[in-house]
Enzyme design. Structure first.
Site, PDB file in Angstrom:
ATOM      1  N   SER A   1      26.444 -23.287 -30.175  1.00 36.02           N
ATOM      2  CA  SER A   1      27.125 -24.563 -30.361  1.00 36.02           C
ATOM      3  C   SER A   1      27.025 -25.012 -31.829  1.00 36.02           C
ATOM      4  O   SER A   1      27.406 -24.278 -32.724  1.00 36.02           O
ATOM      5  CB  SER A   1      26.558 -25.603 -29.386  1.00 36.02           C
ATOM      6  OG  SER A   1      27.443 -26.689 -29.241  1.00 36.02           O
TER       7      SER A   1
ATOM      8  N   ASP B   1      31.356 -23.798 -24.593  1.00 39.44           N
ATOM      9  CA  ASP B   1      30.143 -24.076 -25.368  1.00 39.44           C
ATOM     10  C   ASP B   1      28.981 -23.140 -25.035  1.00 39.44           C
ATOM     11  O   ASP B   1      28.597 -22.988 -23.873  1.00 39.44           O
ATOM     12  CB  ASP B   1      29.732 -25.524 -25.080  1.00 39.44           C
ATOM     13  CG  ASP B   1      28.796 -26.108 -26.113  1.00 39.44           C
ATOM     14  OD1 ASP B   1      27.842 -25.429 -26.511  1.00 39.44           O
ATOM     15  OD2 ASP B   1      29.018 -27.258 -26.527  1.00 39.44           O
TER      16      ASP B   1
END
Length: 264
Positions: free
Chosen positions: A41, A153
């Site tokens: 991320s 993500d």
């Protein structure tokens, strides 16, 4: 004299992830070598910029000038509100149009395959696409399509990718966790709901599986918004402060490794 190969595991955290830049600055000042980076991320964004050759001063400038408008290219909601093309252009520009395998420091970029639910680590190809996949908050960003697979993500499956750094060959893994869940009543939008929900889920996951890093850094950034991209200098300063407090532990870890491996 051989020294241990040192890997960084840079975790998720939204805007709080800019604390990684402060950590990198202190490591450079104290001659802590960095041989490889695994990023998830926001950690994949900072790690890719640094791995591609951005200097720490450049990272600081990018962090200070970063605004949400850089990735708010809204689309008709189907699989997400944000198309994500703007952030890809940003990544291409500031990774000097390199492919991942051309980076100065090897970087592994963690994303979650939405079809299989499995972790995917990108070691080559376009950093813009890989990082765009790794930061794709479910429901906020449209999932990134890479070779016919949809990715979201990396923090969904691996908040702080310690195991990825180990698999990349690190003898010592230093992990930076900027995303620990905290009580928060500032929930005002669907974006806030999704991010807070992911924070809760990741915290529960980490509490069960643990993070087996050799040295763990947890910058004190919980009081700052992960969403607003404000107070960036304060967030960076917390990264510096936490890194400075762990330099002795890191050097002890390096020396212990050398003694154990008969290095003098």
């Amino acid at each position: 004299m051989r020294r241990p190969k040192i890997g960084l595991a840079l975790g998720s955290g939204g805007a709080r992830g800019f604390a990684h830049a402060g950590v990198l600055k202190v490591f450079e000042e104290n001659n802590i070598p960095i041989d490889l980076i695994a990023g998830s991320s926001m950690g994949s964004l900072v790690g890719s910029l640094y791995g591609a050759g951005q200097k720490v001063d450049g990272l600081y400038q990018l962090a200070k000038t970063f605004k949400r408008k850089y990735f708010l290219d809204f689309t008709v909601p189907k699989m997400g509100f944000i198309q994500g093309e703007r952030i890809k252009e940003y990544i291409r520009l500031f990774t000097f149009h390199k492919s991942i395998e051309q980076f100065d420091i090897p970087v592994g970029i963690v994303a979650t395959n939405l079809y299989s639910g499995k972790k995917k680590v990108f070691f080559d190809g376009s950093p813009a696409k890989a990082v765009r996949a790794s930061i794709s908050i479910p429901g906020v960003f449209v999932p990134e399509n890479i070779d016919g697979e949809l990715y979201v993500d990396g923090g969904v499956i691996d908040r702080v990718p310690v195991s990825v750094a180990r698999d990349m060959g690190a003898d010592i893994v230093i992990a930076i966790d900027c995303s620990h869940f905290t009580y928060n009543r500032e929930i005002n939008s669907i974006y806030d709901v999704m991010l807070q929900s992911i924070d809760i889920m990741q915290d529960e996951l980490v509490s069960h599986i643990g993070l087996h890093a050799d040295v763990m850094l947890k910058p004190n950034v919980s009081s700052y918004s992960a969403r607003a991209f404000t107070n960036i200098l304060d967030i960076i300063a917390e990264g510096e402060k936490e890194a400075e407090s762990k330099i002795n532990a890191i050097n002890d870890c390096i020396n212990s490794w050398k003694e154990k491996n008969n290095e003098t």
